[in-house]
Scaffold this motif. Structure first.
Motif, mmCIF file in Angstrom:
data_model
loop_
_atom_site.group_PDB
_atom_site.id
_atom_site.type_symbol
_atom_site.label_atom_id
_atom_site.label_comp_id
_atom_site.label_asym_id
_atom_site.label_seq_id
_atom_site.Cartn_x
_atom_site.Cartn_y
_atom_site.Cartn_z
ATOM 1 N N PRO A 85 0.720 -1.144 -0.391
ATOM 2 C CA PRO A 85 -0.015 -0.152 -0.267
ATOM 3 C C PRO A 85 0.824 1.521 0.277
ATOM 4 O O PRO A 85 1.130 2.201 -0.542
ATOM 5 N N HIS A 86 1.836 1.252 0.596
ATOM 6 C CA HIS A 86 2.608 2.749 0.996
ATOM 7 C C HIS A 86 3.718 2.768 -0.446
ATOM 8 O O HIS A 86 3.620 3.960 -1.221
ATOM 9 N N PHE A 87 4.005 1.445 -1.139
ATOM 10 C CA PHE A 87 4.715 1.957 -2.688
ATOM 11 C C PHE A 87 3.846 2.542 -3.350
ATOM 12 O O PHE A 87 3.701 2.888 -4.345
ATOM 13 N N ALA A 88 2.000 1.817 -3.234
ATOM 14 C CA ALA A 88 1.691 1.657 -4.841
ATOM 15 C C ALA A 88 1.125 3.508 -4.550
ATOM 16 O O ALA A 88 0.319 4.170 -5.575
ATOM 17 N N SER A 143 -2.337 -3.324 8.097
ATOM 18 C CA SER A 143 -1.205 -3.533 7.686
ATOM 19 C C SER A 143 -0.280 -4.710 8.452
ATOM 20 O O SER A 143 0.154 -4.299 9.599
ATOM 21 N N ALA A 144 -0.074 -6.079 8.006
ATOM 22 C CA ALA A 144 0.989 -6.509 8.483
ATOM 23 C C ALA A 144 2.682 -6.304 8.593
ATOM 24 O O ALA A 144 3.311 -6.627 9.198
ATOM 25 N N THR A 145 2.546 -5.408 7.740
ATOM 26 C CA THR A 145 4.011 -4.986 6.629
ATOM 27 C C THR A 145 4.240 -3.405 6.702
ATOM 28 O O THR A 145 5.765 -3.987 5.653
ATOM 29 N N ALA A 146 3.740 -2.967 7.507
ATOM 30 C CA ALA A 146 3.979 -2.068 7.439
ATOM 31 C C ALA A 146 4.879 -1.359 7.702
ATOM 32 O O ALA A 146 5.860 -2.082 8.663
ATOM 33 N N SER A 147 5.836 -0.147 6.595
ATOM 34 C CA SER A 147 7.318 0.647 7.257
ATOM 35 C C SER A 147 7.421 0.757 8.670
ATOM 36 O O SER A 147 6.723 0.821 9.181
ATOM 37 N N ILE A 162 7.292 7.508 1.285
ATOM 38 C CA ILE A 162 7.605 7.281 -0.646
ATOM 39 C C ILE A 162 6.248 6.681 -1.404
ATOM 40 O O ILE A 162 6.454 5.427 -0.920
ATOM 41 N N ASN A 163 6.563 7.016 -2.224
ATOM 42 C CA ASN A 163 5.029 6.224 -3.266
ATOM 43 C C ASN A 163 5.494 6.300 -4.855
ATOM 44 O O ASN A 163 5.778 7.969 -5.201
ATOM 45 N N VAL A 164 5.239 5.476 -5.499
ATOM 46 C CA VAL A 164 4.972 5.771 -6.632
ATOM 47 C C VAL A 164 4.245 6.491 -7.413
ATOM 48 O O VAL A 164 4.091 7.299 -8.055
ATOM 49 N N GLU A 165 3.040 6.522 -7.003
ATOM 50 C CA GLU A 165 2.036 7.574 -7.210
ATOM 51 C C GLU A 165 2.368 8.953 -7.506
ATOM 52 O O GLU A 165 2.030 9.348 -8.136
ATOM 53 N N ASP A 220 7.600 -11.565 -1.802
ATOM 54 C CA ASP A 220 6.012 -11.869 -1.509
ATOM 55 C C ASP A 220 5.192 -10.587 -1.184
ATOM 56 O O ASP A 220 4.832 -10.790 -0.205
ATOM 57 N N LYS A 221 5.503 -9.471 -1.393
ATOM 58 C CA LYS A 221 4.296 -8.293 -1.629
ATOM 59 C C LYS A 221 2.986 -8.480 -2.698
ATOM 60 O O LYS A 221 3.663 -8.085 -2.672
ATOM 61 N N TRP A 222 2.508 -7.962 -2.204
ATOM 62 C CA TRP A 222 1.373 -7.925 -3.230
ATOM 63 C C TRP A 222 0.302 -7.240 -2.448
ATOM 64 O O TRP A 222 -0.252 -7.171 -1.136
ATOM 65 N N PHE A 223 -0.856 -7.038 -2.918
ATOM 66 C CA PHE A 223 -2.046 -6.671 -2.476
ATOM 67 C C PHE A 223 -3.498 -7.802 -2.612
ATOM 68 O O PHE A 223 -3.282 -8.181 -3.352
ATOM 69 N N GLU A 224 -3.557 -7.733 -1.170
ATOM 70 C CA GLU A 224 -4.627 -8.623 -0.377
ATOM 71 C C GLU A 224 -6.514 -8.073 -0.666
ATOM 72 O O GLU A 224 -7.315 -8.111 -1.530
ATOM 73 N N THR A 225 -5.895 -7.218 0.520
ATOM 74 C CA THR A 225 -7.517 -7.400 1.150
ATOM 75 C C THR A 225 -7.306 -5.594 2.368
ATOM 76 O O THR A 225 -6.421 -5.475 2.112
ATOM 77 N N ASP A 226 -8.036 -4.598 0.897
ATOM 78 C CA ASP A 226 -8.338 -3.263 1.964
ATOM 79 C C ASP A 226 -8.778 -2.900 1.872
ATOM 80 O O ASP A 226 -10.305 -2.996 1.081
ATOM 81 N N ILE A 227 -9.435 -1.367 2.441
ATOM 82 C CA ILE A 227 -10.151 -1.102 2.540
ATOM 83 C C ILE A 227 -10.207 -0.125 1.443
ATOM 84 O O ILE A 227 -10.041 0.118 0.429
ATOM 85 N N GLN A 228 -12.156 0.064 1.256
ATOM 86 C CA GLN A 228 -12.214 1.662 -0.271
ATOM 87 C C GLN A 228 -11.176 3.304 0.122
ATOM 88 O O GLN A 228 -11.206 3.270 1.111
ATOM 89 N N ARG A 229 -10.737 2.887 -0.941
ATOM 90 C CA ARG A 229 -9.897 4.229 -0.703
ATOM 91 C C ARG A 229 -10.429 5.477 -1.748
ATOM 92 O O ARG A 229 -11.807 4.898 -2.193
ATOM 93 N N PHE A 230 -9.408 6.436 -1.950
ATOM 94 C CA PHE A 230 -10.015 7.510 -2.574
ATOM 95 C C PHE A 230 -11.036 7.351 -3.682
ATOM 96 O O PHE A 230 -11.778 7.669 -3.892
#
Length: 780
Positions: free
Chosen positions: A256-259, A269-273, A281-284, A333-343
């Motif tokens: 999520p933070h990359f994207a 998030s179990a893998t937050a920075s 930092i993010n690609v967007e 090993d990092k991928w999008f799985e489940t998340d809340i609705q974003r903007f």
């Protein structure tokens, strides 16, 4: 026969044995190649794109309609059952290959066809590496190009990469393109009047009704200046985006933070920075700045509803796809799985409030029967029939990729190594390591802001540095440090019709955005120019204390501070760490977690939070998580820089609710019904009362208790709540109003700041401060 959906399958031709697929090429390298096959591919690409742009805009498979998936004209694409009401609520992305093999190649003599078909089979849409080559590509800059093909004489053709031009010179308005609101109150940017796209038009060229605006302009030298505004002080011809890409690909972060630049404290998030700084930092953010640097003020690329019409859009987004593929390979090993609705309001395309890696990616179909693509389907780019030069097999190791990343994008690394090696005496703050590497103090600027602070209109945050000894804010070009472009659009068009419910929802939720900008290259440049003699914190902190900033609209005009200070929620902060760079490019950079430097950035002027107090930014239309929960014996003090004291003709309410969240809950954290509402306070400005209430999660409210402060709030209001064992004591501007019973004896973990009705403006600022105290006695 039923409706036939357009299947997105990727190009299936050109595959080799063992799943080997053709490579998407670096456009700058490929477009000037002398290899005969490459030259054939370039010409086929130009001819196919030219034909695609000439297809009737009413046709689903036209350039106009495919580009329109992203925004204007807000029509459904490949979804025949979508209603007109839904059309206005969303903006949606082989055709070229099909045109090459079915239309272009058959038009040339048969003796050339096998050669051209072979070139077409291995052609893939190229990418523009704007980090490595921060200039508009050479081939894109020509309004027309000469080609020799199929044994025919040399011919000059209009360059379809230079700009998109409407077939038969019809205005875009004919097919539903309209205007985009102009922030400064002038006439809207009327893209409906355009026949062709523009890059970096001047203010005069943007004037409605002018032939220049209608026919488009391309000031590529101006775009080059924006792309390379922070050029390296070494002899490397890279712009600022290179270092951003380097850190994006080497810093530890979760998906999520990359994207995305949107931040939500409630997201699990179990893998937050491990550090807040690297979360910035993010690609967007990088993606957004490229849109502005290419489009400039008013150019098509810098406006979401029309960005896709510019041909550079596709080259840019292929590079974003490439960065995504590189990051995936470095982080398998990092991928999008489940998340809340974003903007981006996924509800409007049938996704609901929770989205997963199996959510349909409307409107894109895998087959003619209408099966939707999902994120999991798109995870492996090899299955779509292409890869990238750095990933020819898909089995490359992180060490192999790290060498490429270090060599191509590690600008601060290369500058630090050069500085350490060339200095007769090491610069303070630079240490030479045993392997000829370097340990250097590293600094970065994090900028957080409200994405819809100006009603969704795009804007730039520009940062400058005063010369030593000066006190005035001159905003001189030579004092420019960096910028952040807010790439957004208004929910409504100039006629007040909602065209982007995603944006309306984002505005209602007051979506926050964040950006991260390395400063070390800028500081090394100052050393090179003998304006700085050390990278050690005491010296650098004195220099960075001279930073100042402004907000600039999409037309390039400064926005007066009084128009944004209450809504922007602007937070600039500086972090520091020490980077240890090896001279070996396959060795990872070592660095401890960065830490923020107190009293730099906005805190220099605005942070008046006393010791022992935790400050929280409380945003309207949002459930705000407190940094620290507050229990009995503590206090929360809400302050606002402004207050609307005029009595409205129609009563509205501004609510501040103290909430408690069960950390074990699996319920939707965006729904206030799932919180215990410990104390709800609704300010009624017409009647001058505060309505208090409380309720348990999923239960009904108790009876309203009305408090009547006398006098009412002042122009800089303060609402204080002391939490006692059995009651809340409520103060207005330092005067105790009353007490309210404390039936639900839980800690306050969140604050909901809202209005009734939901679209009403709050009587306080849209962003207020909530200072929390663990000990009421410390409240001054």
């Amino acid at each position: 026969m039923g409706y036939q959906y357009y299947p997105i399958t990727g190009i299936k031709d050109g595959w080799g044995p063992d799943g080997k697929v053709p490579v998407r090429r670096d456009f700058d390298e490929w477009s000037v190649s002398t290899d005969p096959k490459d030259k054939n591919q370039v010409i086929l690409y130009l001819l196919a794109l030219k034909r695609l742009q000439a297809v009737d805009p009413a046709n689903r498979d036209s350039y106009f309609q495919i580009a329109g998936i992203h925004g204007y004209p807000y029509n459904p694409w490949d979804e025949p059952a979508v209603t007109q009401k839904e059309i206005g609520r969303k903006g949606y992305c082989q055709r070229l290959y099909e045109i090459m093999v079915n239309e272009v190649i058959p038009s040339y003599p048969a003796k050339y066809r096998d050669e051209y078909l072979e070139a077409a089979r291995t052609w893939r849409l190229p990418f523009w590496d704007w980090a490595k080559n921060p200039k508009i590509p050479t081939l894109v800059r020509y309004k027309s190009v000469e080609i020799t093909f199929g044994g025919q004489p040399k011919v000059k053709i209009a360059n379809p990469l230079y700009q998109f031009r409407m077939p038969n010179d019809k205005k875009m308005r004919v097919y539903g393109v309209g205007s985009v609101v102009n922030f400064d109150g002038g006439e809207p940017f009327d893209y409906g009047e355009c026949i062709a796209t523009s890059r970096c038009p001047t203010e005069k060229e943007r004037e409605a009704g002018s032939d220049t605006w209608a026919n488009g302009v391309a000031h590529d030298d101006e775009a080059d200046k924006l792309l390379a505004k922070h050029s390296s002080v070494t002899d490397l011809s890279y712009g600022s985006a290179a270092e951003l890409v380097y850190r994006l690909l080497t810093y530890p972060m979760d998906y999520p933070h990359f994207a995305t630049l949107a931040r939500d404290e409630n997201a699990k998030s179990a893998t937050a920075s491990t550090t807040k700084v690297t979360n910035d930092i993010n690609v967007e953010f990088i993606h957004n700045n490229i849109h502005y640097w290419v489009g400039g003020n008013g150019g098509h690329m810098s406006q979401i509803p029309v960005a896709t019409f510019c041909p550079t859009f596709w080259l840019h987004h292929c590079n974003i796809d490439r960065l995504f593929a590189l990051w995936q390979t470095l982080n398998p090993d990092k991928w999008f799985e489940t998340d809340i609705q974003r903007f981006f309001d996924q509800k409007i395309v049938g996704s609901g409030s929770v989205i997963t890696n199996k959510t349909p990616l409307r409107p894109f179909h895998k087959d003619t029967g209408g099966t939707y693509w999902t994120p999991d389907d798109a995870r492996d780019w090899f299955k779509l029939g292409y890869t990238y030069p750095e990933l020819p097999t898909g089995k490359e190791t992180p060490a192999q990729l790290l060498r490429m990343v270090n060599d191509n994008y590690g600008i601060s690394r290369q500058e630090a190594l050069k500085l350490a090696k060339s200095a007769t005496a090491p610069v303070p703050g630079v240490e030479v390591l045993d392997d000829d590497g370097a340990r250097v103090y590293d600094y970065a600027l994090s900028i957080k802001y409200s994405k819809f602070a100006l009603g969704g209109r795009p804007f730039n945050i520009e940062v400058f540095l005063r010369p030593e000894g000066e006190t005035e804010k001159t905003f001189r070009t030579e004092d420019f440090v960096t910028n952040v472009f807010n790439f957004s659009q208004t929910p409504e068009n100039e006629d007040g019709v909602e065209v982007c419910s995603n944006c309306a929802e984002g505005q209602a939720q007051n979506v926050q955005a964040t950006a991260y900008i390395p400063l070390t290259s800028y500081l090394i440049k100052m050393i090179q120019q003998q304006e700085l003699d050390s990278l050690e914190p005491p010296t650098v902190e004195k220099v960075l204390a001279r930073m100042y900033w402004r907000i600039v609209d999409i037309g390039g005009k400064p926005v007066p501070e009084e128009q944004w200070k209450d809504t922007m929620g602007l937070d600039l902060s500086v972090s520091k760490t020490q980077m240890s760079y090896s001279s070996k490019p396959d060795v990872p950079t070592q660095f401890p977690d960065p830490e923020y430097i107190p009293n730099l950035g906005t805190s220099l002027a605005d942070d008046q939070t006393p010791a022992g107090v935790v400050g929280n930014s409380i945003n309207v239309a949002k459930i705000n998580k407190l940094t620290e929960a507050v229990s009995a014996g503590g206090s929360i003090v809400f302050t606002s820089p402004s207050m609307n004291l005029a009595k409205p003709n129609r009563e509205t309410g501004t609510g501040i609710a103290l909430l408690s969240w069960d950390p074990a809950s699996q319920a939707d954290a965006l729904d206030t019904e799932n919180y215990d509402i410990l104390l709800s306070m609704v300010l009624k400005n017409q009647r001058r009362v505060i309505q208090c209430n409380h309720k348990l999660a999923q239960k009904s409210y108790n009876l309203i208790t009305e408090l009547t402060p006398s006098p009412w709030f002042g122009e800089r209001p303060e609402l204080r709540v002391d939490i006692k064992e059995d009651q809340y004591e409520i103060y207005v501007d330092g005067r105790k109003v009353s007490s309210y019973k404390r039936d639900i004896k839980k800690s306050v973990t969140h604050v909901h700041y809202y209005t009734t009705p939901s679209r009403a403006e709050p009587i306080m600022a849209r962003v207020i401060t909530g200072n929390t105290y663990q000990d009421t006695a410390k409240v001054s």
